[in-house]
Design a protein around this motif. Structure first.
Motif, PDB file in Angstrom:
ATOM      1  N   LEU A 131      61.281 -23.424  -4.349  1.00  0.00           N
ATOM      2  CA  LEU A 131      61.115 -23.316  -5.801  1.00  0.00           C
ATOM      3  C   LEU A 131      62.198 -24.058  -6.568  1.00  0.00           C
ATOM      4  CD1 LEU A 131      60.173 -19.537  -6.045  1.00  0.00           C
ATOM      5  CD2 LEU A 131      58.658 -21.499  -6.120  1.00  0.00           C
ATOM      6  N   ILE A 132      63.411 -24.128  -6.042  1.00  0.00           N
ATOM      7  CA  ILE A 132      64.529 -24.666  -6.810  1.00  0.00           C
ATOM      8  C   ILE A 132      65.018 -26.003  -6.254  1.00  0.00           C
ATOM      9  CG2 ILE A 132      66.816 -24.169  -7.734  1.00  0.00           C
ATOM     10  CD1 ILE A 132      64.702 -22.137  -8.580  1.00  0.00           C
ATOM     11  N   ALA A 183      74.165 -22.317  -8.762  1.00  0.00           N
ATOM     12  CA  ALA A 183      74.878 -21.289  -9.526  1.00  0.00           C
ATOM     13  C   ALA A 183      73.872 -20.401 -10.247  1.00  0.00           C
ATOM     14  CB  ALA A 183      75.843 -21.925 -10.512  1.00  0.00           C
ATOM     15  N   GLY A 184      72.787 -21.016 -10.752  1.00  0.00           N
ATOM     16  CA  GLY A 184      71.739 -20.252 -11.422  1.00  0.00           C
ATOM     17  C   GLY A 184      71.076 -19.264 -10.471  1.00  0.00           C
ATOM     18  N   VAL A 185      70.826 -19.717  -9.228  1.00  0.00           N
ATOM     19  CA  VAL A 185      70.236 -18.813  -8.238  1.00  0.00           C
ATOM     20  C   VAL A 185      71.147 -17.608  -8.031  1.00  0.00           C
ATOM     21  CG1 VAL A 185      69.620 -18.570  -5.808  1.00  0.00           C
ATOM     22  CG2 VAL A 185      68.937 -20.608  -7.054  1.00  0.00           C
ATOM     23  N   THR A 232      73.333 -31.427 -11.188  1.00  0.00           N
ATOM     24  CA  THR A 232      72.227 -30.581 -11.633  1.00  0.00           C
ATOM     25  C   THR A 232      71.874 -29.558 -10.559  1.00  0.00           C
ATOM     26  OG1 THR A 232      71.400 -32.473 -12.854  1.00  0.00           O
ATOM     27  CG2 THR A 232      69.908 -30.632 -12.580  1.00  0.00           C
ATOM     28  N   LEU A 237      67.461 -20.819 -17.252  1.00  0.00           N
ATOM     29  CA  LEU A 237      68.261 -21.923 -16.723  1.00  0.00           C
ATOM     30  C   LEU A 237      67.534 -22.608 -15.572  1.00  0.00           C
ATOM     31  CD1 LEU A 237      70.997 -23.405 -16.077  1.00  0.00           C
ATOM     32  CD2 LEU A 237      71.489 -21.458 -14.627  1.00  0.00           C
ATOM     33  N   LEU A 238      67.055 -21.799 -14.600  1.00  0.00           N
ATOM     34  CA  LEU A 238      66.382 -22.380 -13.437  1.00  0.00           C
ATOM     35  C   LEU A 238      65.095 -23.077 -13.849  1.00  0.00           C
ATOM     36  CD1 LEU A 238      66.911 -19.723 -10.650  1.00  0.00           C
ATOM     37  CD2 LEU A 238      68.018 -21.920 -10.950  1.00  0.00           C
ATOM     38  N   LEU A 251      65.861 -26.401 -15.450  1.00  0.00           N
ATOM     39  CA  LEU A 251      66.342 -27.414 -14.509  1.00  0.00           C
ATOM     40  C   LEU A 251      65.226 -27.924 -13.612  1.00  0.00           C
ATOM     41  CD1 LEU A 251      69.843 -26.154 -13.400  1.00  0.00           C
ATOM     42  CD2 LEU A 251      69.256 -27.939 -15.025  1.00  0.00           C
ATOM     43  N   THR A 252      64.368 -27.009 -13.126  1.00  0.00           N
ATOM     44  CA  THR A 252      63.358 -27.465 -12.176  1.00  0.00           C
ATOM     45  C   THR A 252      62.227 -28.228 -12.858  1.00  0.00           C
ATOM     46  OG1 THR A 252      62.423 -25.246 -12.316  1.00  0.00           O
ATOM     47  CG2 THR A 252      63.754 -25.739 -10.400  1.00  0.00           C
ATOM     48  N   LEU A 296      73.851 -28.506  -8.257  1.00  0.00           N
ATOM     49  CA  LEU A 296      74.989 -27.575  -8.197  1.00  0.00           C
ATOM     50  C   LEU A 296      74.811 -26.448  -9.204  1.00  0.00           C
ATOM     51  CD1 LEU A 296      78.258 -27.412  -7.265  1.00  0.00           C
ATOM     52  CD2 LEU A 296      78.473 -27.972  -9.667  1.00  0.00           C
ATOM     53  N   VAL A 297      74.470 -26.830 -10.429  1.00  0.00           N
ATOM     54  CA  VAL A 297      74.263 -25.828 -11.471  1.00  0.00           C
ATOM     55  C   VAL A 297      73.074 -24.942 -11.109  1.00  0.00           C
ATOM     56  CG1 VAL A 297      73.598 -25.523 -13.867  1.00  0.00           C
ATOM     57  CG2 VAL A 297      75.346 -27.163 -13.272  1.00  0.00           C
ATOM     58  N   ALA A 298      72.053 -25.544 -10.476  1.00  0.00           N
ATOM     59  CA  ALA A 298      70.895 -24.752 -10.092  1.00  0.00           C
ATOM     60  C   ALA A 298      71.270 -23.696  -9.061  1.00  0.00           C
ATOM     61  CB  ALA A 298      69.783 -25.654  -9.549  1.00  0.00           C
ATOM     62  N   PRO A 309      62.203 -29.291  -6.146  1.00  0.00           N
ATOM     63  CA  PRO A 309      61.957 -30.051  -7.382  1.00  0.00           C
ATOM     64  C   PRO A 309      63.156 -30.903  -7.792  1.00  0.00           C
ATOM     65  CG  PRO A 309      61.300 -27.771  -7.663  1.00  0.00           C
ATOM     66  CD  PRO A 309      62.023 -27.857  -6.360  1.00  0.00           C
ATOM     67  N   LEU A 310      64.339 -30.578  -7.274  1.00  0.00           N
ATOM     68  CA  LEU A 310      65.549 -31.301  -7.672  1.00  0.00           C
ATOM     69  C   LEU A 310      66.012 -32.253  -6.569  1.00  0.00           C
ATOM     70  CD1 LEU A 310      67.483 -28.372  -9.377  1.00  0.00           C
ATOM     71  CD2 LEU A 310      66.319 -30.272 -10.465  1.00  0.00           C
ATOM     72  N   VAL A 342      74.857 -28.773 -18.768  1.00  0.00           N
ATOM     73  CA  VAL A 342      73.791 -29.297 -17.920  1.00  0.00           C
ATOM     74  C   VAL A 342      72.427 -28.885 -18.469  1.00  0.00           C
ATOM     75  CG1 VAL A 342      72.783 -29.190 -15.626  1.00  0.00           C
ATOM     76  CG2 VAL A 342      75.231 -29.426 -15.887  1.00  0.00           C
TER      77      VAL A 342
END
Lengths: 290, 377
Positions: free
Chosen positions: A79-80, A97-99, A91, B332-333, B336-337, A93-95, A83-84, B293
């Motif tokens: 899921l995360i 952190a978001g998880v 980006t 946020l996620l 970003l995605t 990295l931040v994702a 897509p990246l 970001v």
């Protein structure tokens, strides 16, 4: 002092386990996984729910918890991360952190802010090492780390799957040409990293209180440092780095633990080691890809 | 485009090779970034007079709407707005480092904190005016950033990320706890300047300072310095081969970012009137990176929206307090995605429309696509 040293080695084992997961993800995705410690916390809470609430036997609860966190890791990749795939690394990295944030917030909502506890897996009186009494649970942590270390060394040097993971991390295009699906490898890497985090989590769970995000708060930064000190791409290096950081922290606690001038001296010492290693040997103690 | 390069840690002199296709690509990119931007070739006629009136009118309405917002809210909300504006200043500061220069910073709270404590010390201990405190906060912020910049000359990517993390950590735990300078755990007092003690007045003080900084940022991007910094972000080697002094411009990027952060810190301190070291923890540094970001690296408007959003979100949705954190993290996620370029990518068609283009679907603007491509944490 001996007590601090022995405890340092055992804490270091946990850092090493987390650091291996960090290294694995770094090899696969070239990104720092901020969610690595949270994989451990979530697994610890799974184990808590299964063992204390559902009254499963200890081994079954732990196994199911690790299975659960493997699924979480797989979903995170799908899921995360996927897509990246081509996004800038910062980006991603931040994702991650978001998880970690999502997982922590879910724990707050589901479990609540109050700390809970699990009884130890191994009961009985402690074992005497160097005149220091060490609880069986802590010995178990160390034993599992050693076994996992040897197992992963074998996996990444002798098995096809292990070599495929290494190939993916080093030369994705050539790996793709050799008929190895790099995207499938990515799924595998994140699932495996989640399992490593989960193992650290379920082992650590009985040794203290569980509260939302506890491993991110106490273990993530030392694990990062351990991974870099060992050379961010080296699995044995991550183990060694973990032990080194654990011992450093133990010594820092012993010498400066009661200092009121500098708070958190043990952690400052960890960063001093980090800076020193980066200055003297920027590739880490073992900078070789292995 | 992320340019894959081996042996990054080797000094430039050791790499002697015939440029391959990738390197030629990189050189081309740097050339584009460094040379003055050419006017876009317009294949279709621009908007009509009425079209321009509509665009400019709407733009003016939005700006005035934001400026007048404090007039229509109560006292508590005024304070929230100034909080958001402080975050925007800090967001701009981070954007210069991560978005423009491609240098990751996970310890930005150190610069902000240095500025905050400097300003507080100048005003409460030295009894000088707020304006001197503000200026010195910018200076010390720049000094703190320069120190880190010197490290960044030697390290990059992941290692730089870790060092910045350590830097922020040490600052929070040790430097900000020296009682003589910062009042130790009790914190330092930072009274608001005369004439700006009211919440409403302070909001407009923040607006004025933010406007100045935005202007500086805008001029920076349009100047030789800005283009050099972009070129370094794309590829240091290629930039150097174009005669760009990589060392100097990298340090300049750090210094400018530090000045912004220091000023942000000063506003941060005087807004809450008391500043403690615990304010500047790692969670704050992470929030700073997240908001930039999510806003969109390299985009001023995106950073504005992202920073303000991250500042206001927990305050506004207080009554769902149990779920605020989760919703924020999920948003946020999701951002970003679906839009790796952040809010800036989402609103790119609108921004282009304001610039005179017809309103069309999404796409990736140049700035966003390359934003932080050189950052490999």
């Amino acid at each position: 002092m001996k007590q601090f040293l022995v405890l340092g080695v055992i804490n270091g084992a946990v850092y090493g386990l987390l650091a291996t997961g960090l290294v694995l993800v770094y090899k696969g995705a070239r990104v720092f996984n901020f969610a690595q410690a949270e994989f451990g916390t979530v697994a610890a809470f799974f184990a808590y729910w299964l063992i204390e609430k559902q009254h499963l036997p200890y081994w079954a609860g732990d196994l199911l918890a690790i299975l659960g966190i493997a699924i979480v890791g797989f979903l995170v990749e799908r899921l995360i991360v996927r897509p990246l795939f081509t996004a800038p690394r910062v980006t991603l990295l931040v994702a991650t952190a978001g998880v970690a944030l999502v997982l922590i917030q879910l724990q707050f909502i589901i479990v609540g802010a109050n700390a809970v506890q699990i009884g130890p897996a191994l009961r009985g009186i402690g074992v005497n090492i160097l005149d220091v009494v060490v609880s069986p649970q802590r010995l178990l942590i160390f034993g599992v780390l050693v076994i996992l270390g040897l197992g992963m060394g074998y996996f990444f040097s002798r098995t096809d799957l292990g070599l495929a993971v290494l190939a993916t991390s080093q030369e994705p295009v050539a790996t793709e040409l050799a008929g190895i699906g790099t995207r499938r490898m990515s799924s595998f890497i994140w699932t495996f990293a989640a399992v490593l985090g989960g193992i650290a989590g379920v082992l650590l769970a009985p040794t203290g209180a569980l509260f939302p995000g506890f491993m991110t708060i106490t273990d993530l930064l030392p694990a990062f440092t351990a991974a870099v000190v060992g050379g961010i791409t080296s699995l044995p290096g991550a183990f060694l780095g973990g032990l080194l950081i654990g011992i450093t922290q133990g010594l820092g606690e012993f010498y400066f633990g009661s200092s009121t001038i500098v708070r958190g001296a043990a952690n400052l010492l960890v960063f001093a080691v980090l800076v020193l290693v980066l200055l003297v040997r920027p590739k880490g103690l073992i900078g070789r890809e292995a | 485009m992320a340019v894959r390069k081996k042996n990054r840690s080797k000094p430039a002199t050791e790499i002697v090779s015939v440029p391959d296709v990738e390197e030629v690509d990189a050189i081309e990119e740097v050339r584009e970034a460094f040379e003055a931007p050419m006017l876009p070739v317009r294949a279709e006629p621009g908007p009509t007079f009425a079209g321009w009136v509509a665009r400019r009118g709407l733009l003016a309405a939005i700006i005035f709407g934001v400026l007048l917002a404090p007039q229509f809210v109560d006292n508590v909300r005024e304070n929230m707005i100034s909080f958001a504006l402080v975050y925007v200043v800090i967001g701009l500061s981070i954007n210069i480092l991560i978005g423009y220069a491609g240098q990751i910073s996970l310890g930005h709270q150190a610069f902000v904190g240095v500025g905050a404590f400097t300003s507080a010390y100048i005003v409460s201990n030295s009894h000088l005016s707020f304006w001197i405190g503000l200026a010195l906060a910018g200076l010390t912020g720049a000094g703190a950033a320069l120190l880190l910049g010197l490290v960044a000359l030697r390290l990059r990517g992941l290692y730089l990320a870790l060092i910045t993390l350590a830097y922020g950590f040490v600052a929070q735990n040790s430097i900000f706890n020296i009682p003589a300078l910062t009042g130790g755990g009790a914190g330092a007092e930072a009274p608001r300047p005369a004439g700006f003690t009211g919440n409403m007045a302070f909001v407009y003080l923040c607006f004025i300072i933010l406007a100045v900084l935005m202007y500086v940022d805008w001029r920076l991007v349009r100047s030789k310095v800005g283009r050099a910094i972009f070129a370094i972000r794309e590829n240091e080697l290629a930039a150097a081969s174009f005669g760009i002094n990589v060392t100097a411009y990298k340090l300049i990027a750090f210094v400018i970012s530090g000045v912004f952060a220091g000023i942000g810190g000063s506003l941060f301190a005087h807004r809450s009137t008391v500043v403690v070291s615990a304010d500047f923890n790692f969670a704050l540094a992470l929030t700073f990176v997240l908001m930039v970001v999510v806003g969109g690296l390299g985009s001023r408007v995106g950073v504005f929206i992202g920073s303000a959003f991250f500042a206001l979100f927990p305050l506004i949705f207080n009554r769902f307090s149990k779920y605020t954190g989760l919703i924020g993290a999920l948003l946020l996620l999701l951002t970003l995605t679906t839009f790796p370029g952040g809010i800036a990518q989402q609103i790119a068609p609108i921004l282009r429309w304001f610039g005179g283009a017809p309103l069309r679907g999404h796409g990736k603007s140049q700035v966003i696509q390359s934003g932080g491509a050189g950052v490999r944490p």
